[in-house]
Design a protein around this motif. Structure first.
Motif, PDB file in Angstrom:
ATOM      1  N   LYS A  59       3.278   8.419  -2.227  1.00  0.00           N
ATOM      2  CA  LYS A  59       2.115   8.587  -3.103  1.00  0.00           C
ATOM      3  C   LYS A  59       1.905   7.354  -3.967  1.00  0.00           C
ATOM      4  O   LYS A  59       0.778   6.910  -4.195  1.00  0.00           O
ATOM      5  N   ALA A  60       3.022   6.791  -4.445  1.00  0.00           N
ATOM      6  CA  ALA A  60       2.923   5.602  -5.289  1.00  0.00           C
ATOM      7  C   ALA A  60       2.425   4.420  -4.452  1.00  0.00           C
ATOM      8  O   ALA A  60       1.611   3.614  -4.907  1.00  0.00           O
ATOM      9  N   VAL A  61       2.899   4.343  -3.215  1.00  0.00           N
ATOM     10  CA  VAL A  61       2.451   3.243  -2.348  1.00  0.00           C
ATOM     11  C   VAL A  61       0.951   3.367  -2.085  1.00  0.00           C
ATOM     12  O   VAL A  61       0.211   2.387  -2.164  1.00  0.00           O
ATOM     13  N   GLN A  62       0.518   4.605  -1.824  1.00  0.00           N
ATOM     14  CA  GLN A  62      -0.920   4.827  -1.606  1.00  0.00           C
ATOM     15  C   GLN A  62      -1.722   4.376  -2.809  1.00  0.00           C
ATOM     16  O   GLN A  62      -2.771   3.752  -2.679  1.00  0.00           O
ATOM     17  N   MET A  63      -1.209   4.706  -3.992  1.00  0.00           N
ATOM     18  CA  MET A  63      -1.912   4.323  -5.208  1.00  0.00           C
ATOM     19  C   MET A  63      -1.965   2.791  -5.321  1.00  0.00           C
ATOM     20  O   MET A  63      -2.999   2.221  -5.666  1.00  0.00           O
ATOM     21  N   LEU A  64      -0.838   2.149  -5.000  1.00  0.00           N
ATOM     22  CA  LEU A  64      -0.819   0.678  -5.080  1.00  0.00           C
ATOM     23  C   LEU A  64      -1.877   0.071  -4.161  1.00  0.00           C
ATOM     24  O   LEU A  64      -2.449  -0.977  -4.450  1.00  0.00           O
ATOM     25  N   GLN A  65      -2.155   0.766  -3.069  1.00  0.00           N
ATOM     26  CA  GLN A  65      -3.141   0.238  -2.114  1.00  0.00           C
ATOM     27  C   GLN A  65      -4.564   0.274  -2.644  1.00  0.00           C
ATOM     28  O   GLN A  65      -5.441  -0.356  -2.084  1.00  0.00           O
ATOM     29  N   THR A  66      -4.793   1.043  -3.683  1.00  0.00           N
ATOM     30  CA  THR A  66      -6.163   1.125  -4.196  1.00  0.00           C
ATOM     31  C   THR A  66      -6.429   0.121  -5.317  1.00  0.00           C
ATOM     32  O   THR A  66      -7.543   0.009  -5.792  1.00  0.00           O
ATOM     33  N   LEU A  67      -5.387  -0.605  -5.756  1.00  0.00           N
ATOM     34  CA  LEU A  67      -5.572  -1.520  -6.894  1.00  0.00           C
ATOM     35  C   LEU A  67      -6.078  -2.886  -6.427  1.00  0.00           C
ATOM     36  O   LEU A  67      -5.863  -3.273  -5.282  1.00  0.00           O
ATOM     37  N   PRO A  68      -6.767  -3.611  -7.322  1.00  0.00           N
ATOM     38  CA  PRO A  68      -7.416  -4.859  -6.892  1.00  0.00           C
ATOM     39  C   PRO A  68      -6.493  -6.082  -6.798  1.00  0.00           C
ATOM     40  O   PRO A  68      -6.841  -7.058  -6.165  1.00  0.00           O
ATOM     41  N   TRP A  69      -5.336  -6.076  -7.442  1.00  0.00           N
ATOM     42  CA  TRP A  69      -4.355  -7.158  -7.344  1.00  0.00           C
ATOM     43  C   TRP A  69      -4.924  -8.567  -7.547  1.00  0.00           C
ATOM     44  O   TRP A  69      -4.853  -9.397  -6.636  1.00  0.00           O
ATOM     45  N   PRO A  70      -5.447  -8.841  -8.734  1.00  0.00           N
ATOM     46  CA  PRO A  70      -5.953 -10.194  -8.987  1.00  0.00           C
ATOM     47  C   PRO A  70      -4.859 -11.260  -8.861  1.00  0.00           C
ATOM     48  O   PRO A  70      -5.149 -12.403  -8.545  1.00  0.00           O
ATOM     49  N   GLY A  71      -3.594 -10.868  -9.091  1.00  0.00           N
ATOM     50  CA  GLY A  71      -2.491 -11.837  -8.959  1.00  0.00           C
ATOM     51  C   GLY A  71      -1.854 -11.787  -7.577  1.00  0.00           C
ATOM     52  O   GLY A  71      -0.802 -12.387  -7.340  1.00  0.00           O
ATOM     53  N   ASN A  72      -2.482 -11.046  -6.671  1.00  0.00           N
ATOM     54  CA  ASN A  72      -2.060 -11.010  -5.266  1.00  0.00           C
ATOM     55  C   ASN A  72      -0.592 -10.617  -5.059  1.00  0.00           C
ATOM     56  O   ASN A  72      -0.061  -9.829  -5.825  1.00  0.00           O
ATOM     57  N   VAL A  73       0.041 -11.184  -4.021  1.00  0.00           N
ATOM     58  CA  VAL A  73       1.378 -10.719  -3.650  1.00  0.00           C
ATOM     59  C   VAL A  73       2.388 -10.961  -4.768  1.00  0.00           C
ATOM     60  O   VAL A  73       3.294 -10.159  -4.990  1.00  0.00           O
TER      61      VAL A  73
END
Ligand SMILES: Nc1ncnc2c1ncn2[C@@H]1O[C@H](COP(=O)(O)OP(=O)(O)OP(=O)(O)O)[C@@H](O)[C@H]1O
Ligand SMILES: [Mg+2]
Length: 359
Positions: free
Chosen positions: A239-253
């Motif tokens: 569930k946490a991984v799924q949530m991480l997939q929805t974030l925009p990640w401006p700082g990338n990897v």
């Protein structure tokens, strides 16, 4: 005598350099396997690296901050014909303008106050017969750019304070997260240099364009940090991984890695083998979907419009996550496929994706 002291200074610079390089290498070898990801864009990138690495053409690596440009540069070198010698790295952004030149060109005995008596070899000299990685090349001062151009064109340069021409033969790899075309338009980067460094451009895609890689990256970072901090946590709750997939990640990897590492470090030791969403740092959970535009475009408008804005952002991210596959997106977000199509049409987002499903 003079020749001897010149040789000693070259050797000393080389030894210093190799020492540092070795310390780093003990922990890692950079190959294609280090570049984690199986999304189409990462597969294509790896394929391109494999193709261009053995050629001696200059490579320009573009991509946002933290997207993995340095990994790509190392992979290119390690798959190249020059791999037996370590790649020479210069971070053009980290050097004050007045030091860039002595760092690159080296200097002759007594070239300036504070210079070593016997002079010193620069990175151009050290990179002879290997690869030279000019990182953050967009930050290189204009005057240095002119001189770099000449070295690339003729393989000839002089140490600072010397008239004697020396020759070198390196394979150039450069990278920047800045928009070089814009810098050229602003006359902060030379167009002729841009064409020289850019035999082939490799673009590293931002993380938000390949959210499907996030589960693998999370696993990779969890497994990497675990032993270092003596943690037995093996994986992150789905569930946490799924949530991480929805974030925009401006700082990338890099940002994802920080979040994962922090989460593992802070997780209670009794929680073996899983991390729940509630253990993720609150600021990342609270990041509005669609980046910083989210807050203002939601708060400054009537409810109906806010809801539509939210739906648009939400669906955009979810659809991207499933690489445009409407059936998979619909099933994940709990909607009928036909209803999702109608919704997209209503929101003015229906273009290009009417017939992209395989079902
Ligand atoms: N595909 C990937 N697989 C595994 N680790 C990655 C990947 N991409 C990036 N990283 C990790 O993320 C961090 C940032 O990567 P890197 O330094 O290569 O980014 P960069 O594009 O050079 O960033 P900057 O523009 O800030 O210099 C590093 O710790 C790197 O190991
Ligand atoms: Mg970098």
């Amino acid at each position: 005598m003079h020749e001897l002291s010149r040789q000693i200074s070259t050797l000393r610079a080389e030894v210093d350099y190799y020492k540092k390089e070795l310390a780093g290498l003990r922990h890692r070898t950079f190959g294609l396997d280090e570049i984690v990801g199986e999304s189409d864009s990462i597969r294509r990138l790896k394929e391109d690296i494999r193709k261009v690495a053995p050629l001696d053409v200059p490579i320009f690596v573009s991509g946002e901050s933290g997207s993995g440009k340095e990994l790509v540069a190392h992979a290119i070198h390690n798959l190249s014909r020059r791999m037996e010698r370590p790649m020479v790295v210069v971070n053009c952004g980290a050097l004050p303008a007045n030091l860039v030149e002595s760092e690159l060109f080296g200097y002759e005995a007594g070239a300036f106050t504070g210079a070593r008596r016997e002079g010193r070899a620069g990175k151009f000299e050290m990179a002879d017969r290997t690869s030279l990685f000019l990182d953050e090349i967009g930050d290189m001062p204009m005057e240095t750019q002119v001189k770099l151009l000449r070295v690339i064109e003729n393989g000839v340069f002089e140490r600072v304070g010397s008239n004697r021409s020396r020759s070198t033969n390196f394979r150039l790899i450069s990278a920047t997260n800045r928009d070089l075309r814009r810098l050229i338009a602003e006359e902060a980067f030379r167009a002729d240099l841009y064409f020289r460094i850019n035999g082939v451009t490799l673009r590293v895609p931002p993380l938000r364009e390949r959210a499907s890689d996030i589960p693998l990256l999370v696993k990779h970072f969890v497994q990497r940090i675990g032993p270092r901090i003596d943690s037995k946590i093996q994986r992150v709750h789905p569930k946490a991984v799924q949530m991480l997939q929805t974030l925009p990640w401006p700082g990338n990897v890099r940002q994802l890695r920080n979040v994962v590492e922090r989460t593992v470090i802070l997780a209670p030791r009794d929680r073996l083998a899983r991390i729940d969403s509630d253990l993720l740092p609150s600021e990342i959970v609270a990041t509005p979907i669609g980046g910083d535009s989210g807050g203002s475009t939601l708060m400054g408008v009537p409810l109906r419009e806010a809801r539509e804005n939210f739906e648009r952002e939400y669906l955009k991210v979810q659809i991207r996550r499933f690489s445009g596959n409407i059936s998979k997106t619909a099933s994940f977000i709990g909607m009928e496929r036909s209803a999702l199509h109608r919704k997209l049409k209503l929101l003015g987002m229906a273009e290009r994706r009417d017939d992209d499903d395989e079902d």
